[in-house]
Design an enzyme around this catalytic site. Structure first.
Site, mmCIF file in Angstrom:
data_model
loop_
_atom_site.group_PDB
_atom_site.id
_atom_site.type_symbol
_atom_site.label_atom_id
_atom_site.label_comp_id
_atom_site.label_asym_id
_atom_site.label_seq_id
_atom_site.Cartn_x
_atom_site.Cartn_y
_atom_site.Cartn_z
ATOM 1 N N ASP A 113 0.828 -1.244 -0.009
ATOM 2 C CA ASP A 113 -0.033 -0.072 0.009
ATOM 3 C C ASP A 113 0.828 1.113 -0.147
ATOM 4 O O ASP A 113 2.099 1.056 0.138
ATOM 5 C CB ASP A 113 -0.977 0.045 1.316
ATOM 6 C CG ASP A 113 -0.176 0.135 2.459
ATOM 7 O OD1 ASP A 113 0.817 0.297 2.529
ATOM 8 O OD2 ASP A 113 -0.836 -0.159 3.536
ATOM 9 N N ASP B 153 -7.586 -7.938 0.571
ATOM 10 C CA ASP B 153 -6.744 -8.165 1.466
ATOM 11 C C ASP B 153 -7.464 -7.599 2.898
ATOM 12 O O ASP B 153 -8.318 -6.787 2.907
ATOM 13 C CB ASP B 153 -5.282 -7.231 1.284
ATOM 14 C CG ASP B 153 -5.501 -5.623 1.836
ATOM 15 O OD1 ASP B 153 -6.278 -5.055 1.263
ATOM 16 O OD2 ASP B 153 -5.179 -5.359 3.088
ATOM 17 N N CYS C 151 -11.556 -29.088 7.150
ATOM 18 C CA CYS C 151 -10.554 -28.230 6.567
ATOM 19 C C CYS C 151 -9.167 -29.100 6.594
ATOM 20 O O CYS C 151 -9.176 -29.963 7.432
ATOM 21 C CB CYS C 151 -10.206 -26.984 7.663
ATOM 22 S SG CYS C 151 -8.843 -26.135 7.343
ATOM 23 N N CYS D 172 -5.991 -27.767 6.800
ATOM 24 C CA CYS D 172 -4.827 -27.362 7.182
ATOM 25 C C CYS D 172 -4.122 -28.235 8.090
ATOM 26 O O CYS D 172 -4.586 -29.107 8.909
ATOM 27 C CB CYS D 172 -5.174 -25.931 7.700
ATOM 28 S SG CYS D 172 -5.692 -25.848 9.212
ATOM 29 N N CYS E 292 -5.921 -28.248 11.564
ATOM 30 C CA CYS E 292 -6.942 -29.037 11.860
ATOM 31 C C CYS E 292 -6.700 -30.475 11.448
ATOM 32 O O CYS E 292 -7.404 -31.274 12.196
ATOM 33 C CB CYS E 292 -8.061 -28.781 10.645
ATOM 34 S SG CYS E 292 -8.886 -27.083 11.040
ATOM 35 N N HIS F 235 -4.497 -21.604 10.489
ATOM 36 C CA HIS F 235 -5.937 -22.129 10.068
ATOM 37 C C HIS F 235 -6.708 -20.853 9.520
ATOM 38 O O HIS F 235 -7.373 -21.150 8.388
ATOM 39 C CB HIS F 235 -6.818 -22.640 11.064
ATOM 40 C CG HIS F 235 -8.321 -22.743 10.954
ATOM 41 N ND1 HIS F 235 -8.550 -23.938 10.227
ATOM 42 C CD2 HIS F 235 -9.197 -22.037 11.193
ATOM 43 C CE1 HIS F 235 -9.867 -23.868 9.955
ATOM 44 N NE2 HIS F 235 -10.387 -22.730 10.525
#
Lengths: 389, 389
Positions: free
Chosen positions: B105, B284, B322, B324, B327, B353
């Protein structure tokens, strides 16, 4: 015990196998077999106080660092989330998803650090939780029960760890209380496991402050318990370092060479080979993780204090000789930036490096012992400066 | 420009390729080609404010989460460690060891958040550092220079992001200043890169507060800059959510469909498909990482507020759907324990996660668009409750 029972027994408690012994020092290389895998000794155990090594995942510990045994703190887990909850969740290994070995302390050390909040009696110790001030009691029996609920591979007896210095009189009184507690803990433990195989070992602890005669006496008495291993406690409590090593020298000849010896709460990187040279097989310390978070990184060339301005545009890794993820990937400049910015990621990367460094030292030590070159290794590492030059 | 120059140009700035468009909504799937790899859009960019996503390593981001583009904050990096230091270290990609794309930014948003510590003039904005109170100036030109030093793939122009609500009069004045700054930034940037290929793109920003007429006017003016992409700023500043979406609806038809559109600082998981349905390609937000640290975990079944007592002995993963690492490995009970104990490892696992969840949502969205099933997908996700039932 027939052969089948014997094999089953060996698979389920911490048994120790000697692999090599140094001819000049007391150093030895071994294998500690536990129900959760075999651990090459001498070994340094990272500390996972609350069921986690701060900033690292269990995968980081197992896959990247190849940690084979972790330490967890009974005091903390007893208070939060509670050993009964952990038992219901299938024990500490399952609760924290750590399939390898775990050693738990008895909680005694933490309780005795709560000066003002605790009271010792012959039956145990009464203390107030540092979390909410609630009153609790630890007895030799209850700390065994708590650790059995946690399901750790190696459990420790409740002991009193006196501060430094104390009088010979107090040290004797305290040592005798520790001995009585150890006997009570073993009686209780053996009563509870009679007929079952829990896969857990209980280690007694040698105390005696900085008095070699008391250390020897205590060691002789605990050896009578015929334990799977023996710990030396009450070190690193503020005494000069030569004195800590002298206490190990006084104790070690009394301990059976067929059992692992664990020096509790030590030490600095340069001290690790010194303890090993005096016959120590297991060590643990919060130093690599705590110092990492405070900005002190250990390297093969000495310490790097990462906040120093000299590192602000230093493109080199923390330690050019280190193969850890942090050193393979990031510069001192980047780590310094993360430290200055107070980023969690700094702790994550720094802890990974420091633990890796400690494990590298232990690998070097073991390798040297196995090759019969430990005296030479010891001589060489004694010349490394404390801080990077 | 001959063919060779054209190919070289395409390789080095952010070019956009449309892959599929939804027939009922404004949603589209595309590819954003940058000098640091190709990004599948629509995409959510995790926020690495100070050159790190709090609690995650670059390997976690690349290898496990497969993040293709990160956002970093110019304001923070300008103040610490400083863009000139980062330039000397080889640019932000090299400094933080991130070989994939980076969007920065302009720092404007942070500066405008420093109410009381900043002063706007037509030439730029004067502000005091939140770190040490030192006075600094950002101009349209200087923020381009800073981002060029950082070497980000996508740079943003300095803009004024008004709070909500403001009058139409103030919104117009502010929007016109933002436009003048965008023109100054492009003039400066194009002057600087004349004849060289920096591999960097500059995106202008549409402002106009919550007034559709101002949004449209601003969009028409920024399109005249013929940029590689366009951002819509000034959303999620406290306005009701239907209003944010209405502003996107007012702006989007004016923007060329051949260029990526970036909605800055959005949004909640349930908002992501809504923005995509209105033609947004890039988003974002600090939400997945910040909320993770605060104990709010996003799942396919709604939010899990991990501190709730109901999770204290819950052996299930945060989200059974999930994939990930968190998880796959840990229970809600263990994560709750780490959260209650204030462990860094909690932030590490929870952030992993939540970012994974956001990227999963984006993958589902893109998949649905490509298969021509986005309207059906949108209808289905609108029925998911906010909190796990």
């Amino acid at each position: 015990m027939d052969r089948q029972e014997c094999l089953s027994y060996l698979r389920n408690v911490a048994t120790f196998e000697l692999v090599a012994e140094c001819k000049e020092t007391r150093a030895r290389a071994g294998l500690l077999h536990t129900a959760h895998g075999t651990v090459e000794t001498p070994v340094f155990m990272p500390v996972g106080t609350q069921g986690t090594v701060k900033g690292l995942t269990q995968r980081d510990l197992a896959d990247e660092l190849d940690v084979r045994i972790l330490l967890a703190n009974t005091y903390h887990l007893y208070l939060r989330p509670g050993h009964e909850l952990i038992r219901r969740m299938g024990g500490l290994h399952q609760f924290m998803s750590w399939p390898r070995a775990i050693l738990t302390d008895s909680g005694g050390y933490q309780v005795f650090s709560l000066s003002g909040l605790r009271k010792i009696t012959d039956g145990g110790v009464t203390f107030q939780s540092h979390l909410d001030g609630d009153r609790h009691v630890f007895t030799p029996e209850s700390t065994v029960d708590v650790q059995m609920a946690l399901g750790s591979d190696v459990m420790m007896v409740l002991d009193e760890c006196p501060e430094y210095p104390v009088s010979h009189e107090y040290a004797r009184e305290s040592m005798e209380r520790t001995l009585a507690w150890a006997r009570a803990a073993f009686l209780h433990f053996r009563g509870k496991i009679a007929g079952q195989n829990t896969g857990q070992s209980l280690f007694p602890i040698v105390q005696g402050s900085m008095f070699p005669d008391l250390r020897r006496q205590c060691a002789e008495q605990v050896v009578a318990l015929e334990a799977d291993g023996y710990a030396i406690g009450g070190l690193s409590v503020g005494e000069p370092r030569p004195l800590s090593l002298e206490m190990v020298e006084a104790t070690e000849p009394v301990l059976p060479s067929t059992r692992p010896r664990y020096a509790m709460g030590v030490g600095m990187p340069e001290e690790l080979p010194e303890y090993v040279a005096r016959g120590i097989d297991l060590m643990d310390c919060v130093l690599p993780s705590r110092n990492a978070r405070n900005g002190c990184l250990f390297t093969s060339q000495g310490r790097v204090i990462i906040k120093h301005t000299r590192y602000k545009d230093d493109p080199r890794p923390v330690d050019e000789a280190c193969g850890c993820y942090t050193c393979r990937t990031y510069s001192r400049a980047y780590l310094r930036h993360l430290f200055q910015a107070g980023e969690i990621s700094y702790a994550v990367l720094a802890t990974r490096h420091n633990i890796h460094r400690y494990l590298d030292i232990m690998r070097e030590i073991r390798h040297a012992i196995v090759l019969g070159q430990f005296p030479k290794y010891l001589k060489a590492v004694r010349t490394v400066p404390v801080e990077v030059e």
